[in-house]
Structures are given as C-alpha cells and as structure tokens.
Design a protein around this motif. Structure first.
Motif, mmCIF file in Angstrom:
data_model
loop_
_atom_site.group_PDB
_atom_site.id
_atom_site.type_symbol
_atom_site.label_atom_id
_atom_site.label_comp_id
_atom_site.label_asym_id
_atom_site.label_seq_id
_atom_site.Cartn_x
_atom_site.Cartn_y
_atom_site.Cartn_z
ATOM 1 N N VAL A 1 0.835 -1.185 0.000
ATOM 2 C CA VAL A 1 0.000 0.000 0.000
ATOM 3 C C VAL A 1 0.876 1.243 0.000
ATOM 4 O O VAL A 1 1.891 1.320 0.690
ATOM 5 N N VAL A 2 0.456 2.239 -0.776
ATOM 6 C CA VAL A 2 1.185 3.499 -0.878
ATOM 7 C C VAL A 2 0.750 4.424 0.257
ATOM 8 O O VAL A 2 -0.437 4.499 0.588
ATOM 9 N N ASP A 3 1.700 5.122 0.844
ATOM 10 C CA ASP A 3 1.399 6.127 1.856
ATOM 11 C C ASP A 3 0.836 7.355 1.148
ATOM 12 O O ASP A 3 1.555 8.097 0.481
ATOM 13 N N LEU A 4 -0.474 7.587 1.284
ATOM 14 C CA LEU A 4 -1.111 8.699 0.585
ATOM 15 C C LEU A 4 -0.629 10.047 1.106
ATOM 16 O O LEU A 4 -0.666 11.038 0.379
ATOM 17 N N GLY A 5 -0.219 10.096 2.358
ATOM 18 C CA GLY A 5 0.303 11.347 2.892
ATOM 19 C C GLY A 5 1.577 11.775 2.189
ATOM 20 O O GLY A 5 1.789 12.961 1.917
ATOM 21 N N GLU A 6 2.445 10.814 1.864
ATOM 22 C CA GLU A 6 3.695 11.136 1.168
ATOM 23 C C GLU A 6 3.449 11.401 -0.307
ATOM 24 O O GLU A 6 4.073 12.288 -0.897
ATOM 25 N N TRP A 7 2.558 10.625 -0.922
ATOM 26 C CA TRP A 7 2.361 10.721 -2.367
ATOM 27 C C TRP A 7 1.411 11.852 -2.745
ATOM 28 O O TRP A 7 1.751 12.719 -3.552
ATOM 29 N N VAL A 8 0.220 11.892 -2.162
ATOM 30 C CA VAL A 8 -0.792 12.881 -2.522
ATOM 31 C C VAL A 8 -0.663 14.140 -1.669
ATOM 32 O O VAL A 8 -0.740 15.264 -2.163
ATOM 33 N N GLY A 9 -0.473 13.954 -0.366
ATOM 34 C CA GLY A 9 -0.444 15.101 0.546
ATOM 35 C C GLY A 9 -1.852 15.566 0.852
ATOM 36 O O GLY A 9 -2.761 14.765 1.059
ATOM 37 N N GLU A 10 -2.049 16.873 0.916
ATOM 38 C CA GLU A 10 -3.361 17.492 1.175
ATOM 39 C C GLU A 10 -3.987 16.911 2.440
ATOM 40 O O GLU A 10 -3.365 16.891 3.498
ATOM 41 N N ALA A 11 -5.207 16.430 2.357
ATOM 42 C CA ALA A 11 -5.910 15.963 3.559
ATOM 43 C C ALA A 11 -5.301 14.692 4.142
ATOM 44 O O ALA A 11 -5.599 14.333 5.278
ATOM 45 N N PHE A 12 -4.441 14.006 3.365
ATOM 46 C CA PHE A 12 -3.815 12.785 3.860
ATOM 47 C C PHE A 12 -2.502 13.067 4.601
ATOM 48 O O PHE A 12 -1.965 12.167 5.233
ATOM 49 N N SER A 13 -1.988 14.278 4.513
ATOM 50 C CA SER A 13 -0.688 14.589 5.094
ATOM 51 C C SER A 13 -0.773 14.676 6.611
ATOM 52 O O SER A 13 -1.804 15.027 7.191
ATOM 53 N N ALA A 14 0.350 14.376 7.264
ATOM 54 C CA ALA A 14 0.410 14.452 8.721
ATOM 55 C C ALA A 14 0.214 15.888 9.198
ATOM 56 O O ALA A 14 -0.394 16.128 10.249
ATOM 57 N N GLN A 15 0.724 16.858 8.447
ATOM 58 C CA GLN A 15 0.568 18.266 8.817
ATOM 59 C C GLN A 15 -0.903 18.668 8.845
ATOM 60 O O GLN A 15 -1.365 19.346 9.761
ATOM 61 N N HIS A 16 -1.655 18.236 7.837
ATOM 62 C CA HIS A 16 -3.088 18.556 7.794
ATOM 63 C C HIS A 16 -3.829 17.892 8.949
ATOM 64 O O HIS A 16 -4.666 18.517 9.608
ATOM 65 N N LEU A 17 -3.540 16.617 9.195
ATOM 66 C CA LEU A 17 -4.229 15.904 10.265
ATOM 67 C C LEU A 17 -3.935 16.539 11.620
ATOM 68 O O LEU A 17 -4.825 16.624 12.480
ATOM 69 N N ASP A 18 -2.686 16.996 11.818
ATOM 70 C CA ASP A 18 -2.350 17.673 13.068
ATOM 71 C C ASP A 18 -3.123 18.981 13.198
ATOM 72 O O ASP A 18 -3.611 19.327 14.283
ATOM 73 N N ALA A 19 -3.227 19.741 12.088
ATOM 74 C CA ALA A 19 -3.943 21.022 12.129
ATOM 75 C C ALA A 19 -5.415 20.817 12.441
ATOM 76 O O ALA A 19 -6.010 21.567 13.223
ATOM 77 N N VAL A 20 -6.015 19.791 11.834
ATOM 78 C CA VAL A 20 -7.423 19.505 12.106
ATOM 79 C C VAL A 20 -7.618 19.086 13.554
ATOM 80 O O VAL A 20 -8.560 19.511 14.224
ATOM 81 N N GLY A 21 -6.699 18.262 14.058
ATOM 82 C CA GLY A 21 -6.795 17.835 15.443
ATOM 83 C C GLY A 21 -6.678 18.997 16.412
ATOM 84 O O GLY A 21 -7.408 19.074 17.409
ATOM 85 N N GLN A 22 -5.757 19.931 16.130
ATOM 86 C CA GLN A 22 -5.598 21.097 16.992
ATOM 87 C C GLN A 22 -6.824 21.999 16.939
ATOM 88 O O GLN A 22 -7.249 22.558 17.949
#
Length: 286
Positions: free
Chosen positions: A131-152
């Motif tokens: 399986v491909v890591d969508l956060g690394e490949w696509v980014g956007e809503a799949f990225s760790a930075q986005h998920l952290d921002a939404v969580g905060q």
C-alpha cells in the motif's frame, strides 16, 4: 412547443464527451481533472468572475485526481450519464462513503511505464502489492501536517467559552426566556477573531491560491494503481430505496460498490428477546 430537456438539447456533445471519457487511462483522467481546475482558475483571473468553489477544489486538487484515477473512465461515464440525463432524480441516493487506496503495481519487477519512460524496479519476494502512503504521495488531507492542524482545531473548539453548556441551557437556549437572559449558543462557532485562523479542513484564511503539481501515478520510481470503493451504510432496521439500488448497480457495473449493514450485537438481541413464563403446562412469551 415544450422546451427540450438538458439531455436532448446537448445529446450529441454529451455522447462525444462520454465516449472520450470512457477511453481515458488512469493517468489521463488525473491530468483531465488537473487541467479542468487550472482552466477555471485562469478564467477567474482573466474575467474576475467569481467562482465560489475554486479555492476548495484547488486545495483538494490532487485528491480529486486520485479519486478520478481510482474510479476509472467507465465508472465515471456511468455516473455522468445519469446526472446528465436526470440530475433532479439522480442527485440523491449516492453511497455514503468513498474508500480509496493506492497500491504499487510493479511488484513483479517489470519496468514502470508511464508516458515514454521506463524505470526498472526490484522484484518483490512477497508476491503481494504493498500500500502506498497517501500522505507522502498525494499530501493534502492525507498529510500528517493537515491531520495535526485539524486535530488542533478540534481541540481548540472544545476549549472555547460556551456559557450555555455550563449554565445548563438546552439547545435552543433556555436563558432566552428569563428576564435579562442571553443565550450564547452557537455564537462561539460564528465568531473567529483571529486573522488567518485554521478552518475545519486545516487550511488558513490567508492561504494564497496556487495550483499544486499534477498527480503522476508514480512514487519513488514505482508505478501506482489507485482503487476506489463506494459504500452505502445501513443500520440493522434500514433498507435501500429505489435510487440507492440504482446507484449501487450502476457503480458496481464498472467498479466496486457495496452495502455495509450493521447488525444487532448478541447482547442487544438477548436484551430484546421475548422472555418465557410458564403457567401450568403452557409456555407463554412476554
């Protein structure tokens, strides 16, 4: 004379578009989505005609490209054909969830062919696609930075001053009915005094709208295959209506569409099961 429908007035153009769409490869579908959003942005900049959804679509551009590549041309053709034919009817009934994943499809060591280049890749000993890591490949809503921002943002909303909750007010604001009373319900959601605050999608109000790079179905020199599945979720006592059945049949014809139905747990079934009560030689149920 009665006015012709949208479908009849544009039948020739629609059929031409659908024929072309059904024959596109996954990469061509991804590029088509990217070009369409880019054209809308250029049109808005040239004409100053407002496009209320351009900002949202640009922020999700690579995700939309992924979904188009995963669905495939034939499934997209089936979707658009029904929306063109009768949008009022088919605008409802679509499945609740869209699941997407990406797999490396070159595990056998074959060269990765996209466009005119070929990249040799090592053979896999597992025999299964990883399986491909969508956060690394696509980014956007799949990225760790986005998920952290939404969580905060969610955590911050929990700490907002909500007087109605502490005063024991109900959803409509009980304090409104008392002399001098003032309901603050919902006010904390509308007020946002901070400039450039993070929205619910993790984006900032001060972000500059720029087109992201096109999504290529390669990552780290390896070919990628995107897959989508549409899922309709139902409770144990709910049923599909006619439109939902139509959509599931249409989507499953050239893709994957499923129904996920929840069932009662054993404890719930036991709790609601009729109890036996004996009277003489008879067994009665309560």
């Amino acid at each position: 004379a009665s006015r012709q429908s949208f479908w009849k007035r544009r039948a020739q153009r629609i059929h031409k578009f659908l024929r072309k769409l059904s024959g596109l490869s996954s990469q061509q579908l991804s590029d088509l989505v990217h070009r369409s959003i880019k054209s809308r942005l250029e049109y808005r900049e040239e004409t100053n005609v407002p496009d209320p959804f351009i900002g949202r679509d640009i922020k999700q551009c690579r995700t939309l490209c992924l979904l188009a590549a995963g669905a495939g041309g034939r499934q997209l053709t089936g979707i658009f054909r029904n929306l063109f034919f009768d949008y009022r009817h088919y605008s409802g009934g679509l499945p609740d969830c869209t699941l997407v994943r990406a797999l490396y499809e070159d595990e056998n060591g074959d060269p990765c062919m996209h466009g005119h280049s070929a990249t040799a890749v090592p053979k896999s000993t597992s025999g299964m696609s990883s399986v491909v890591d969508l956060g690394e490949w696509v980014g956007e809503a799949f990225s760790a930075q986005h998920l952290d921002a939404v969580g905060q943002a969610k955590f911050a909303s929990m700490l907002m001053d909500r007087e109605d909750e502490f005063l024991g007010c109900d959803k409509i604001g009980e304090s409104k009915g008392r002399p001098g009373g003032k309901s603050t319900h919902g006010s904390s959601h509308k007020q946002n005094p901070r400039s450039g605050a993070v929205d619910g999608d993790g984006s900032s109000e001060t972000d500059i709208i720029t087109m992201p790079e096109r999504l290529t179905l390669q990552h780290n020199g390896r070919c990628i295959r995107a897959e989508c599945m549409m899922v309709e979720v139902k409770s144990h006592n709910d049923r599909l209506d006619a439109r939902q059945e139509d959509w599931l049949n249409i989507l499953d014809l050239h893709g994957n569409a499923r129904v996920c139905k929840f069932v009662k747990s054993p404890s719930d079934r036991k709790k609601h099961a009729p109890t036996k009560r004996k009277r003489g030689s008879e067994e009665l149920f309560e």
